[in-house]
Design an enzyme around this catalytic site. Structure first.
Site, short mmCIF file in Angstrom:
data_model
loop_
_atom_site.label_atom_id
_atom_site.label_comp_id
_atom_site.label_asym_id
_atom_site.label_seq_id
_atom_site.Cartn_x
_atom_site.Cartn_y
_atom_site.Cartn_z
N CYS A 42 -1.53 -4.20 -8.91
CA CYS A 42 -1.04 -3.36 -9.83
C CYS A 42 0.52 -3.12 -9.65
O CYS A 42 1.04 -3.18 -8.60
CB CYS A 42 -1.91 -1.90 -9.81
SG CYS A 42 -1.42 -0.65 -11.03
N ARG A 46 3.67 2.44 -5.60
CA ARG A 46 2.93 2.85 -4.22
C ARG A 46 2.30 1.60 -3.78
O ARG A 46 1.61 1.89 -2.44
CB ARG A 46 2.17 4.15 -4.35
CG ARG A 46 2.92 5.20 -5.06
CD ARG A 46 2.18 6.53 -5.10
NE ARG A 46 1.16 6.03 -6.50
CZ ARG A 46 0.04 6.70 -7.11
NH1 ARG A 46 -0.14 8.08 -6.50
NH2 ARG A 46 -0.40 6.12 -8.18
ZN LIG Z 1 -2.62 1.11 -11.01
#
Ligand SMILES: [Zn+2]
Length: 210
Positions: A42, A46
């Site tokens: 993704c 983070r």
């Molecule tokens: Zn994500």
């Protein structure tokens, strides 16, 4: 908040430090890359792979997008996969989802016609395929489970792809695994989804939709 100037200053310090520690580092890495892993993850700030799995620079070929989708109609995804398998001969592919994914949450909460909505539709389709299971869960558990099911769906999208299938047919090692990252404890959890050959995948996949 850091300024661009601060980032550039850091970069100069970093490059100098690397040259001190390993004088031939840049000469060696400039000569070519030989990554051992294709990471599909993704875009979330983070969940970058570099720090969490401890591989040195030059080891990971990365493709990231919102909600770690391997979209079979997306030229970017396909080009990355083709280069990774046909040119770089990367033997391991990790599809990494994560709990707390905004893209997964969006797939559960609304739809629309903006670019991000259309992209997220690909996760919404995963939700629709598993709606009965997911709707029985509380909202937080539902989002976590959809993040896992989305990883599974993207692994199957990879296994369906001609680039992967042709590599398997010619005996080139391609091992595809689905994992999920927990942003609360920093741990990567294998999801028990792993395929090493066409026969491996067809044995699991016959008669079902990923
Ligand atoms: Zn994500």
């Amino acid at each position: 908040m850091h300024t661009i100037e601060q980032m550039l200053a850091y970069n100069r310090e970093w490059a100098a430090r690397i040259r001190d520690e390993e004088p031939d580092f840049f000469e060696r890495t400039a000569a070519g890359q030989n990554p051992e892993l294709l990471w599909i993850g993704c875009s979330d700030s983070r969940v970058g792979p570099d720090k969490m799995i401890g591989l040195p620079m030059g080891s990971i070929f990365v493709h990231r997008n919102i909600a770690n989708v391997f979209a079979t109609n997306d030229l970017n995804c396909l080009a990355v996969l083709e280069y990774a398998i046909d040119e770089l001969k990367i033997p391991n592919i990790v599809v990494c989802g994560h709990y707390g994914c905004g893209g997964v949450a969006a797939a559960l909460s609304h739809s629309g016609v903006q670019p991000i909505d259309l992209w997220i539709d690909q996760v919404r389709f995963v939700y629709q395929r598993h709606q009965r299971e997911l709707d029985a869960l509380e909202p937080e558990a539902r989002a976590r489970r959809l993040a896992e099911l989305n990883v599974e769906a993207q692994v199957h999208n990879l296994c369906r792809n001609t680039i992967v299938r042709e590599a398997w047919k010619r005996g080139q090692p391609v091992n595809i695994i689905g994992v999920i990252y927990d942003i609360h404890d920093g741990l990567l959890k294998p999801l028990g989804i792993e395929f090493r050959s066409l026969a491996d995948w067809e044995r699991i996949h016959v008669g079902r939709q990923g």
